[in-house]
Motif scaffolding. Structure first.
Motif, PDB file in Angstrom:
ATOM      1  N   GLU A  44      28.762  46.563  34.904  1.00 47.53           N
ATOM      2  CA  GLU A  44      29.425  45.465  35.602  1.00 47.53           C
ATOM      3  C   GLU A  44      30.942  45.549  35.424  1.00 47.53           C
ATOM      4  O   GLU A  44      31.695  45.324  36.363  1.00 47.53           O
ATOM      5  CB  GLU A  44      28.917  44.130  35.076  1.00 47.53           C
ATOM      6  N   ALA A  45      31.385  45.902  34.231  1.00 39.44           N
ATOM      7  CA  ALA A  45      32.813  45.952  33.930  1.00 39.44           C
ATOM      8  C   ALA A  45      33.552  47.048  34.689  1.00 39.44           C
ATOM      9  O   ALA A  45      34.768  47.017  34.771  1.00 39.44           O
ATOM     10  CB  ALA A  45      33.020  46.139  32.430  1.00 39.44           C
ATOM     11  N   ARG A  46      32.845  47.997  35.272  1.00 40.36           N
ATOM     12  CA  ARG A  46      33.527  49.086  35.987  1.00 40.36           C
ATOM     13  C   ARG A  46      33.167  49.179  37.471  1.00 40.36           C
ATOM     14  O   ARG A  46      33.444  50.180  38.121  1.00 40.36           O
ATOM     15  CB  ARG A  46      33.290  50.409  35.280  1.00 40.36           C
ATOM     16  N   LEU A  47      32.569  48.126  38.037  1.00 48.18           N
ATOM     17  CA  LEU A  47      32.209  48.150  39.457  1.00 48.18           C
ATOM     18  C   LEU A  47      33.428  48.217  40.366  1.00 48.18           C
ATOM     19  O   LEU A  47      33.350  48.733  41.472  1.00 48.18           O
ATOM     20  CB  LEU A  47      31.364  46.929  39.822  1.00 48.18           C
ATOM     21  N   ASP A  48      34.533  47.645  39.947  1.00 49.70           N
ATOM     22  CA  ASP A  48      35.781  47.604  40.700  1.00 49.70           C
ATOM     23  C   ASP A  48      35.539  47.084  42.117  1.00 49.70           C
ATOM     24  O   ASP A  48      35.227  45.919  42.288  1.00 49.70           O
ATOM     25  CB  ASP A  48      36.485  48.954  40.687  1.00 49.70           C
ATOM     26  N   ARG A  49      35.659  47.887  43.136  1.00 50.59           N
ATOM     27  CA  ARG A  49      35.553  47.424  44.528  1.00 50.59           C
ATOM     28  C   ARG A  49      34.227  47.809  45.201  1.00 50.59           C
ATOM     29  O   ARG A  49      34.088  47.660  46.410  1.00 50.59           O
ATOM     30  CB  ARG A  49      36.708  47.987  45.347  1.00 50.59           C
ATOM     31  N   SER A  50      33.258  48.297  44.447  1.00 51.85           N
ATOM     32  CA  SER A  50      32.039  48.831  45.065  1.00 51.85           C
ATOM     33  C   SER A  50      31.038  47.766  45.502  1.00 51.85           C
ATOM     34  O   SER A  50      30.140  48.062  46.273  1.00 51.85           O
ATOM     35  CB  SER A  50      31.342  49.809  44.114  1.00 51.85           C
ATOM     36  N   TYR A  51      31.163  46.517  45.044  1.00 49.38           N
ATOM     37  CA  TYR A  51      30.226  45.462  45.428  1.00 49.38           C
ATOM     38  C   TYR A  51      30.842  44.570  46.501  1.00 49.38           C
ATOM     39  O   TYR A  51      31.954  44.088  46.342  1.00 49.38           O
ATOM     40  CB  TYR A  51      29.822  44.611  44.219  1.00 49.38           C
ATOM     41  N   GLN A  52      30.108  44.345  47.585  1.00 47.89           N
ATOM     42  CA  GLN A  52      30.577  43.463  48.651  1.00 47.89           C
ATOM     43  C   GLN A  52      29.831  42.133  48.570  1.00 47.89           C
ATOM     44  O   GLN A  52      28.649  42.052  48.876  1.00 47.89           O
ATOM     45  CB  GLN A  52      30.368  44.117  50.017  1.00 47.89           C
ATOM     46  N   SER A  53      30.526  41.110  48.150  1.00 52.79           N
ATOM     47  CA  SER A  53      29.955  39.785  47.940  1.00 52.79           C
ATOM     48  C   SER A  53      29.741  39.032  49.248  1.00 52.79           C
ATOM     49  O   SER A  53      30.450  39.268  50.228  1.00 52.79           O
ATOM     50  CB  SER A  53      30.902  38.980  47.050  1.00 52.79           C
ATOM     51  N   SER A  54      28.791  38.094  49.213  1.00 51.87           N
ATOM     52  CA  SER A  54      28.588  37.194  50.351  1.00 51.87           C
ATOM     53  C   SER A  54      29.678  36.135  50.418  1.00 51.87           C
ATOM     54  O   SER A  54      29.847  35.482  51.434  1.00 51.87           O
ATOM     55  CB  SER A  54      27.236  36.486  50.211  1.00 51.87           C
ATOM     56  N   TYR A  55      30.400  35.928  49.314  1.00 53.66           N
ATOM     57  CA  TYR A  55      31.413  34.878  49.226  1.00 53.66           C
ATOM     58  C   TYR A  55      32.824  35.351  49.502  1.00 53.66           C
ATOM     59  O   TYR A  55      33.568  34.725  50.217  1.00 53.66           O
ATOM     60  CB  TYR A  55      31.418  34.272  47.818  1.00 53.66           C
ATOM     61  N   SER A  56      33.240  36.415  48.837  1.00 55.94           N
ATOM     62  CA  SER A  56      34.633  36.840  48.946  1.00 55.94           C
ATOM     63  C   SER A  56      34.696  38.243  49.511  1.00 55.94           C
ATOM     64  O   SER A  56      33.787  39.041  49.340  1.00 55.94           O
ATOM     65  CB  SER A  56      35.333  36.784  47.581  1.00 55.94           C
ATOM     66  N   PHE A  57      35.770  38.522  50.209  1.00 56.13           N
ATOM     67  CA  PHE A  57      35.934  39.811  50.877  1.00 56.13           C
ATOM     68  C   PHE A  57      37.310  40.332  50.553  1.00 56.13           C
ATOM     69  O   PHE A  57      38.274  39.749  51.021  1.00 56.13           O
ATOM     70  CB  PHE A  57      35.815  39.643  52.387  1.00 56.13           C
ATOM     71  N   PRO A  58      37.536  41.316  49.849  1.00 59.81           N
ATOM     72  CA  PRO A  58      36.609  42.155  49.091  1.00 59.81           C
ATOM     73  C   PRO A  58      36.492  41.697  47.638  1.00 59.81           C
ATOM     74  O   PRO A  58      37.112  40.714  47.258  1.00 59.81           O
ATOM     75  CB  PRO A  58      37.274  43.519  49.153  1.00 59.81           C
ATOM     76  N   THR A  59      35.740  42.448  46.829  1.00 56.94           N
ATOM     77  CA  THR A  59      35.625  42.141  45.404  1.00 56.94           C
ATOM     78  C   THR A  59      36.387  43.170  44.581  1.00 56.94           C
ATOM     79  O   THR A  59      36.683  44.268  45.042  1.00 56.94           O
ATOM     80  CB  THR A  59      34.155  42.160  44.930  1.00 56.94           C
ATOM     81  N   ARG A  60      36.691  42.784  43.367  1.00 58.39           N
ATOM     82  CA  ARG A  60      37.272  43.702  42.384  1.00 58.39           C
ATOM     83  C   ARG A  60      36.774  43.236  41.024  1.00 58.39           C
ATOM     84  O   ARG A  60      37.240  42.241  40.498  1.00 58.39           O
ATOM     85  CB  ARG A  60      38.785  43.695  42.445  1.00 58.39           C
ATOM     86  N   ILE A  61      35.796  43.953  40.495  1.00 61.29           N
ATOM     87  CA  ILE A  61      35.137  43.553  39.257  1.00 61.29           C
ATOM     88  C   ILE A  61      35.436  44.597  38.201  1.00 61.29           C
ATOM     89  O   ILE A  61      35.118  45.772  38.363  1.00 61.29           O
ATOM     90  CB  ILE A  61      33.621  43.427  39.467  1.00 61.29           C
ATOM     91  N   ARG A  62      36.067  44.169  37.128  1.00 60.78           N
ATOM     92  CA  ARG A  62      36.389  45.084  36.031  1.00 60.78           C
ATOM     93  C   ARG A  62      36.561  44.286  34.755  1.00 60.78           C
ATOM     94  O   ARG A  62      36.659  43.056  34.778  1.00 60.78           O
ATOM     95  CB  ARG A  62      37.636  45.893  36.353  1.00 60.78           C
ATOM     96  N   SER A  63      36.599  44.973  33.653  1.00 58.32           N
ATOM     97  CA  SER A  63      36.767  44.330  32.354  1.00 58.32           C
ATOM     98  C   SER A  63      38.052  43.514  32.337  1.00 58.32           C
ATOM     99  O   SER A  63      39.090  43.960  32.805  1.00 58.32           O
ATOM    100  CB  SER A  63      36.805  45.397  31.263  1.00 58.32           C
ATOM    101  N   GLY A  64      37.969  42.284  31.825  1.00 58.90           N
ATOM    102  CA  GLY A  64      39.147  41.436  31.712  1.00 58.90           C
ATOM    103  C   GLY A  64      39.373  40.499  32.877  1.00 58.90           C
ATOM    104  O   GLY A  64      40.213  39.612  32.799  1.00 58.90           O
ATOM    105  N   ARG A  65      38.656  40.669  33.983  1.00 63.06           N
ATOM    106  CA  ARG A  65      38.780  39.738  35.116  1.00 63.06           C
ATOM    107  C   ARG A  65      37.761  38.638  34.957  1.00 63.06           C
ATOM    108  O   ARG A  65      36.609  38.893  34.647  1.00 63.06           O
ATOM    109  CB  ARG A  65      38.542  40.444  36.448  1.00 63.06           C
ATOM    110  N   ASN A  66      38.158  37.397  35.218  1.00 57.54           N
ATOM    111  CA  ASN A  66      37.241  36.264  35.099  1.00 57.54           C
ATOM    112  C   ASN A  66      36.325  36.116  36.300  1.00 57.54           C
ATOM    113  O   ASN A  66      35.293  35.477  36.224  1.00 57.54           O
ATOM    114  CB  ASN A  66      38.023  34.964  34.881  1.00 57.54           C
ATOM    115  N   ASP A  67      36.705  36.650  37.436  1.00 55.40           N
ATOM    116  CA  ASP A  67      35.843  36.643  38.614  1.00 55.40           C
ATOM    117  C   ASP A  67      36.085  37.923  39.387  1.00 55.40           C
ATOM    118  O   ASP A  67      36.946  38.716  39.037  1.00 55.40           O
ATOM    119  CB  ASP A  67      36.069  35.410  39.492  1.00 55.40           C
ATOM    120  N   GLY A  68      35.331  38.144  40.434  1.00 61.49           N
ATOM    121  CA  GLY A  68      35.440  39.397  41.164  1.00 61.49           C
ATOM    122  C   GLY A  68      36.192  39.313  42.472  1.00 61.49           C
ATOM    123  O   GLY A  68      36.277  40.289  43.192  1.00 61.49           O
TER     124      GLY A  68
END
Length: 85
Positions: free
Chosen positions: A35-59
C-alpha cells in the motif's frame, strides 16, 4: 448498495483487491508495505487521480467536480482534474 455509503464500500473493496493483486498475497505483513508504494497505480472512485505512498494521510492527488445522474444512478464527471496541493 446505493448512495455515498455504497460508493465508499465499493471503493474500499476495489482498493483492497488492487493492493492484494499487487502484493501477490493476503496478509497484513504484505498489505501495508505494498500500500505504501502504490503511488499513482490505483484509480479511486472518489478522487482522480490518486497518489498513495508512505507518509501521506490520504491518496488524493487531484479532485474533480461530479454530479449525480438519476438516469444512470451514479456520479458523472462535471469538470477536469484539479491537482491537490
Amino acid at each position: 448498495m446505493t448512495g455515498q455509503g455504497g460508493v465508499a464500500r465499493c471503493d474500499l473493496a476495489l482498493f483492497t483487491n488492487h493492493v492484494l493483486d499487487t502484493a501477490g498475497g493476503a496478509t497484513l505483513t504484505v498489505f501495508a508495505p505494498v500500500e505504501a508504494r502504490l503511488d499513482r497505480s490505483y484509480q479511486s472512485s472518489y478522487s482522480f487521480p490518486t497518489r498513495i505512498r508512505s507518509g501521506r494521510n490520504d491518496g488524493a492527488a487531484g479532485v474533480r467536480l461530479a454530479k449525480f445522474s438519476p438516469q444512470r444512478s451514479c456520479l458523472d464527471r462535471a469538470s477536469g482534474v484539479n491537482p491537490a496541493r
